[in-house]
Design an enzyme around this catalytic site. Structure first.
Site, PDB file in Angstrom:
ATOM      1  N   HIS A 130       0.684  -1.175  -0.102  1.00 23.81           N
ATOM      2  CA  HIS A 130       0.012   0.071  -0.141  1.00 23.81           C
ATOM      3  C   HIS A 130       0.706   1.128  -0.132  1.00 23.81           C
ATOM      4  O   HIS A 130       0.215   2.449   0.058  1.00 23.81           O
ATOM      5  CB  HIS A 130      -0.917  -0.029   1.243  1.00 23.81           C
ATOM      6  CG  HIS A 130      -2.141   0.737   1.216  1.00 23.81           C
ATOM      7  ND1 HIS A 130      -2.410   1.869   2.240  1.00 23.81           N
ATOM      8  CD2 HIS A 130      -2.911   1.163   0.387  1.00 23.81           C
ATOM      9  CE1 HIS A 130      -3.534   2.556   2.052  1.00 23.81           C
ATOM     10  NE2 HIS A 130      -3.983   2.040   0.633  1.00 23.81           N
ATOM     11  N   ASP A 140      -0.621  16.182  20.299  1.00 22.74           N
ATOM     12  CA  ASP A 140      -0.195  17.189  21.476  1.00 22.74           C
ATOM     13  C   ASP A 140       0.168  18.601  20.664  1.00 22.74           C
ATOM     14  O   ASP A 140       0.993  19.208  21.466  1.00 22.74           O
ATOM     15  CB  ASP A 140       1.070  16.810  22.412  1.00 22.74           C
ATOM     16  CG  ASP A 140       0.283  15.661  23.402  1.00 22.74           C
ATOM     17  OD1 ASP A 140      -0.669  15.685  23.491  1.00 22.74           O
ATOM     18  OD2 ASP A 140       1.149  14.791  23.866  1.00 22.74           O
ATOM     19  N   LYS A 146       3.292   4.608  -0.933  1.00 28.98           N
ATOM     20  CA  LYS A 146       3.204   5.611  -1.962  1.00 28.98           C
ATOM     21  C   LYS A 146       4.371   6.569  -2.003  1.00 28.98           C
ATOM     22  O   LYS A 146       4.700   7.016  -0.820  1.00 28.98           O
ATOM     23  CB  LYS A 146       2.303   6.428  -1.899  1.00 28.98           C
ATOM     24  CG  LYS A 146       0.694   5.651  -2.023  1.00 28.98           C
ATOM     25  CD  LYS A 146      -0.085   5.540  -1.167  1.00 28.98           C
ATOM     26  CE  LYS A 146      -1.490   4.737  -1.429  1.00 28.98           C
ATOM     27  NZ  LYS A 146      -2.180   4.222  -0.347  1.00 28.98           N
ATOM     28  N   ASP A 198      15.950  12.157  -8.404  1.00 28.24           N
ATOM     29  CA  ASP A 198      17.355  12.713  -8.558  1.00 28.24           C
ATOM     30  C   ASP A 198      17.955  12.491  -6.981  1.00 28.24           C
ATOM     31  O   ASP A 198      18.980  13.319  -6.895  1.00 28.24           O
ATOM     32  CB  ASP A 198      17.418  13.915  -9.025  1.00 28.24           C
ATOM     33  CG  ASP A 198      17.637  14.186 -10.416  1.00 28.24           C
ATOM     34  OD1 ASP A 198      17.500  13.042 -11.140  1.00 28.24           O
ATOM     35  OD2 ASP A 198      17.630  15.199 -11.119  1.00 28.24           O
ATOM     36  N   HIS A 225      -9.818  10.519   1.973  1.00 26.14           N
ATOM     37  CA  HIS A 225      -8.707   9.496   1.733  1.00 26.14           C
ATOM     38  C   HIS A 225      -7.537   9.701   2.287  1.00 26.14           C
ATOM     39  O   HIS A 225      -6.558   8.820   2.374  1.00 26.14           O
ATOM     40  CB  HIS A 225      -8.477   9.273   0.310  1.00 26.14           C
ATOM     41  CG  HIS A 225      -7.649   8.162  -0.039  1.00 26.14           C
ATOM     42  ND1 HIS A 225      -6.253   8.313  -0.798  1.00 26.14           N
ATOM     43  CD2 HIS A 225      -7.994   7.064  -0.399  1.00 26.14           C
ATOM     44  CE1 HIS A 225      -5.935   7.083  -0.877  1.00 26.14           C
ATOM     45  NE2 HIS A 225      -6.967   6.129  -0.566  1.00 26.14           N
ATOM     46  N   LYS A 240      -4.669  10.114   5.348  1.00 23.82           N
ATOM     47  CA  LYS A 240      -4.490   9.219   6.688  1.00 23.82           C
ATOM     48  C   LYS A 240      -3.305  10.229   7.516  1.00 23.82           C
ATOM     49  O   LYS A 240      -2.406  10.136   7.044  1.00 23.82           O
ATOM     50  CB  LYS A 240      -3.723   8.027   6.405  1.00 23.82           C
ATOM     51  CG  LYS A 240      -4.483   7.278   5.095  1.00 23.82           C
ATOM     52  CD  LYS A 240      -3.840   7.323   3.940  1.00 23.82           C
ATOM     53  CE  LYS A 240      -4.253   6.181   2.824  1.00 23.82           C
ATOM     54  NZ  LYS A 240      -5.834   6.186   2.766  1.00 23.82           N
TER      55      LYS A 240
END
Length: 539
Positions: free
Chosen positions: A175, A442, A177, A182, A435, A437
């Site tokens: 999952h 704190d 990404k 460079d 979508h 996450k």
């Protein structure tokens, strides 16, 4: 006669068993065969982007520079512009890559980079590339492009047949990404590659969120990419995909040209030409937040079910974020806390920590069964003092489905998508579906990545993300949450009789729903049945 029927039944049974055995044998993965000479040894090399990143990092005490990509169009343009800037290397790792407008345009940028001498490594989870076998095989034949598929399917169509034959292996997916250019700049976050991830510019943070980073953390992302690239689950595309002619690459170029000229894609193309983000980075004027940034990720052996707790992102996340003492904000498109996480959040709230959660409502989610896993925890969370917000659902699903079909016709992919590849992602093409996450603790520490608070992220899929030690960014996320969540989502409350209510706000007016919004009797029955099935570990 009875004997004949018995013989016929035995023959049919034997034929079915023989067919299943043959399919299982065909579905087994072959030994990996790596071309060790595919690319020459990788050495440090100078490029304008690397020079600019190194100059910008001077005087920041080993901290990394972070620029948040909350706007969907900006997130797409940043990837295109960085790919165009690449002079040496492009390393791309994704769970889903669709062959629609944005997926086609970005693949063409990858191809163009290779044509000018850039070495490209493309690592894709094989469950999220439906319809792209031909073009990926053609790209893999380019001398400057190597494609690997993570945990691949042997049966290419329909891929769902693979699940029936080898569910234990194929149910575990990559999952992660990441986008690395460079060895100097990277983008890490929640977005895959496809129109639904880049089409919503008015939802900002609560649609999805990526972080563009330069500085020391980039080396960590490269090292993590390398260990996934080299792991036993990553197969050269040449071993899995059918061999095609190099002429197939011309199809990609032609389709990308059509996409650029199409009126429906104009906003993307205009954004690419107008966004100054990469030029500002090169000139040293890009607004960056400098902070200690840690990369955390699952050991790729998790895909084989062979990893201890120290190799899990969930364990590292607990260690690096620490125990909240004042407040915690959770933004998760797929929120299935389960018994352990539910108890933990309840204990925090009961001890005085202000815990707030934003997730999708039933109408907003694109995976209805996920709602079944989440819904049964709501009363317990609310009783302990956790604040729950559920994103309003879209009211334009039919229009977005039409647009998605148009996007697929324009691109080089297929409208037939496999399980888990966002085939119902029309809902995600609007900012009213979540979508992202993101977790903030704190007002000091912030997580951005691919990890959802659900059993699949914890136990099955591999995940990746940044823990950013920045009061500025953590407070920014908290401030946006407090300002926008009440306006973009239902706030859940417990009534005196213990039932749930959903509070919808418009300006100074409150509308209280005592029945779950946008759910039919059939929906209630489906969710009720799902909650009684032992499927939470799959969600």
């Amino acid at each position: 006669m009875r004997a004949r029927r018995t013989v016929a039944a035995l023959a049919a049974t034997g034929s079915i068993l023989a067919t299943l055995w043959a399919l299982r044998a065909f579905n087994r993965l072959p030994p990996r065969e790596l071309d060790e000479d595919a690319f020459p040894p990788r050495h440090d090399s100078v490029s304008p982007l690397r020079t600019a990143a190194e100059d910008a990092a001077k005087g920041h005490d080993g901290h990394s520079g972070i620029h948040l990509l909350a706007d969907a169009n900006d997130a797409f343009a940043a990837r295109i512009l960085l790919a165009r800037q690449a002079k040496r290397h492009l390393d791309l790792q994704y769970y889903i890559w669709h062959g629609d407008r944005t997926g086609t345009l970005l693949l063409e940028e990858v191809h163009s980079a290779a044509e000018r001498g850039v070495q490209v490594r493309l690592l894709l989870d094989d469950n999220g590339i439906s319809g792209l076998d031909t073009i990926l095989s053609a790209l893999d034949r380019h001398p400057n492009i190597e494609v690997r598929l993570f945990n691949p399917f042997r049966i290419r169509f329909p891929k769902a047949a693979g699940f029936a034959l080898d569910f234990g292996r194929l149910n575990r997916r990559m999952h992660n990404k990441s986008f690395i250019v460079d060895d100097a700049a990277t983008i890490v976050g929640g977005r895959n590659i496809g129109d639904e991830y880049f089409g919503a510019g008015d939802g900002g943070l609560f649609a999805d969120l990526d972080a563009l980073a330069i500085g020391p953390v980039v080396a960590s992302v490269i090292a993590d990419f390398d260990r996934y690239w080299d792991c036993s689950s990553s197969y050269p595309a040449s071993q899995i995909l059918p061999l095609v002619s190099e002429a197939q690459r011309r199809k990609l170029t032609r389709r990308a040209s059509l996409v650029e000229k199409d009126p429906s894609a104009r906003q993307f193309v205009e954004r690419i030409t107008s966004l100054p983000i990469v030029q500002s980075l090169l000139e040293g004027t890009l607004e960056l937040t400098w902070a200690e940034v840690e990369l955390i990720s699952d050991d790729p052996a998790k895909a084989c079910g062979d990893v201890d707790s120290d190799g899990l992102l969930a364990t590292q996340l607990l260690e690096t974020l620490g125990n909240p003492t004042r407040e915690m904000f959770v933004v998760a498109g797929y929120f299935v806390p389960g018994d352990t996480v539910t108890r933990s959040l309840c204990d925090m709230a009961s001890s005085g920590v202000a815990v707030s959660v934003l997730t999708n409502s039933f109408a907003a989610t694109d995976v209805k069964l996920v709602h079944a896993g989440y819904a049964q925890t709501r009363k317990e969370l609310l009783q302990s003092g956790v604040r729950l917000f559920e994103m309003y659902g879209t009211t334009h699903a039919s229009t977005s489905r039409k647009e998605r079909r148009r996007g697929s016709r324009l691109g080089i992919g297929s409208t037939l998508r496999g399980s888990g590849t966002g085939s119902t992602a029309a809902l995600r093409s609007h900012a009213s579906t979540l979508h992202a996450k993101t977790f903030s603790v704190d007002g000091e520490r912030l997580f951005i990545g691919s990890f959802n608070l659900d059993p699949r992220s914890i136990e099955l899929n591999t995940e990746l993300g940044f823990v950013i030690h920045s009061p500025d960014l953590a407070k920014q996320v908290g401030s946006v949450f407090e300002r926008l969540a009440p306006a973009a989502a239902y706030e859940l409350r417990l009534q005196e009789d213990g039932r749930l209510s959903w509070v919808e706000r418009h300006d100074d007016e409150e509308i209280v729903h005592t029945e779950e919004p946008n759910m039919t009797l059939g929906d209630h029955l489906m969710i009720g049945v799902a909650q009684r099935l032992p499927i939470q570990w799959l969600l």
